[in-house]
Design an enzyme around this catalytic site. Sequence first.
Site, PDB file in Angstrom:
ATOM      1  N   GLU A   1       2.209   1.910  -1.759  1.00  0.00           N
ATOM      2  CA  GLU A   1       2.959   0.944  -2.572  1.00  0.00           C
ATOM      3  C   GLU A   1       2.294   0.758  -3.933  1.00  0.00           C
ATOM      4  O   GLU A   1       2.955   0.765  -4.978  1.00  0.00           O
ATOM      5  CB  GLU A   1       3.038  -0.388  -1.822  1.00  0.00           C
ATOM      6  CG  GLU A   1       3.688  -1.502  -2.617  1.00  0.00           C
ATOM      7  CD  GLU A   1       2.921  -2.819  -2.526  1.00  0.00           C
ATOM      8  OE1 GLU A   1       2.626  -3.396  -3.597  1.00  0.00           O
ATOM      9  OE2 GLU A   1       2.624  -3.264  -1.402  1.00  0.00           O
ATOM     10  N   HIS A   2       0.976   0.609  -3.945  1.00  0.00           N
ATOM     11  CA  HIS A   2       0.252   0.454  -5.208  1.00  0.00           C
ATOM     12  C   HIS A   2       0.383   1.705  -6.073  1.00  0.00           C
ATOM     13  O   HIS A   2       0.595   1.615  -7.289  1.00  0.00           O
ATOM     14  CB  HIS A   2      -1.235   0.187  -4.937  1.00  0.00           C
ATOM     15  CG  HIS A   2      -1.545  -1.251  -4.673  1.00  0.00           C
ATOM     16  ND1 HIS A   2      -2.470  -1.964  -5.405  1.00  0.00           N
ATOM     17  CD2 HIS A   2      -1.067  -2.120  -3.744  1.00  0.00           C
ATOM     18  CE1 HIS A   2      -2.548  -3.209  -4.958  1.00  0.00           C
ATOM     19  NE2 HIS A   2      -1.715  -3.323  -3.930  1.00  0.00           N
TER      20      HIS A   2
ATOM     21  N   HIS B   1       0.236   0.285   2.345  1.00  0.00           N
ATOM     22  CA  HIS B   1      -0.020  -0.614   1.214  1.00  0.00           C
ATOM     23  C   HIS B   1      -0.587   0.152   0.021  1.00  0.00           C
ATOM     24  O   HIS B   1      -0.239  -0.120  -1.133  1.00  0.00           O
ATOM     25  CB  HIS B   1      -1.000  -1.703   1.670  1.00  0.00           C
ATOM     26  CG  HIS B   1      -1.368  -2.675   0.612  1.00  0.00           C
ATOM     27  ND1 HIS B   1      -2.677  -2.838   0.199  1.00  0.00           N
ATOM     28  CD2 HIS B   1      -0.627  -3.535  -0.124  1.00  0.00           C
ATOM     29  CE1 HIS B   1      -2.719  -3.767  -0.747  1.00  0.00           C
ATOM     30  NE2 HIS B   1      -1.497  -4.204  -0.957  1.00  0.00           N
TER      31      HIS B   1
END
Length: 418
Positions: free
Chosen positions: A49-50, A46
């Site tokens: 992804e950021h 995650h």
Amino acid sequence: MIQTHICQNGVRIVHEKMPHVKSVAVGLWVHAGSADETAEQEGIAHFIEHMLFKGTATRNARMIAEQFDQIGGDLNAFTSKEMTCYYTTVLSHHASYALTILSDMFFHSQFDEKEMGKEKSVILDEISSVEDMPDEDVDEKLWAAMFPKDPIGKPVGGRSETIKRFTKEMVDKFMAQHYGPENLVISIAGSYDERLIKLIEAHFGSYQRKDTFLESVETQLPDFAAKQSIRAKDIEQAHVCFGYPSLPATHDKIYELSLFDSILGGTMSSRLFQEIRENRGLAYSVFTYYSAYKTAGGFVIYCGTSPENFKETYQTIEEVIAELLHDGLTDKELRNAKEQLKGSFVLGLESSESRMYRNGRNELVLGSHQTIEEVVERIEQVEKRSVYRLGQQVLTSDRAVSILAPEKNINQYKKLIK
């Protein structure tokens, strides 16, 4: 018609033309999510992804945002337990430009130390926001109770302790292990021509996996645990989730599961919604859902109600389940569930973005595709006894329970579920 093209390096391009639309959606689907993380890496999929939005060698974060705004496009991403997706929807004549930016983000993100520090703070706030939403928090605790020894039970966002320790070296290692061409599917849907396919192959068709890339292996089904998580919190309502072992995404009874979900709690006409909200007025929110992953699945019943109504609500859920198991389904319920499922499926595929999403996920998880007509026919063929048997199998299994409630009522909840 859905077509698949495999590049020389193993990258798969799945594409579907929709001549009647003026847009095109492009998604980069990576077979890497929170279920691929070690204990030290929790949250890193995650986090990556950021970070792909935070700047490349030639574009900073503001430029990326402005360049998509200038073409009226949408740029977004998400991470799940099994995958990460970076996607854009633009007018067809801007597709090549948008793809060039996506490629730059995918291959040339810098992971600047200062930007990493800022994004850690953003994600820590995101985790806190989930904890501030008891309906989401109780659900996360349920999955941890169902699969305590498997990454599938851990939250996608990770833990504060691990996120604070992420370094560029850790990011590079995870991407080298999981971002190889064999793990990448590029899904396109909308109005485009063959020039876009060739451009994708030019950008993505030659990069090679790193020496540390982890080959996909057949994983065993994670063990389900019928654990209980009962926690007090400074909130007004009491929230409860029941969790049952369910089917993986590849199971041939997945349509039976979807129909059963619709009948029990997935729609406004479902048994739980009608009895708990409409007939008795015990709760505003009550529903069921299922999540089907490649190796496992879970079937969940959720309800949020006042502490005063909790006992009756809990008992009513039990009564509805018992009645369903004893009496079975009606022909009308199955007919309505089939129409609802067909309608939501077909109507949900009217945009280029929804087609891109469906095709990308199917290629990544299932490795196969069905036409709309084939899916509708498969739904029609499902028999009532097959739906009932599947529901019976799910609801008679040992279940996990997650409760989040005010402190003053917590002991009565513990007694109730024993």
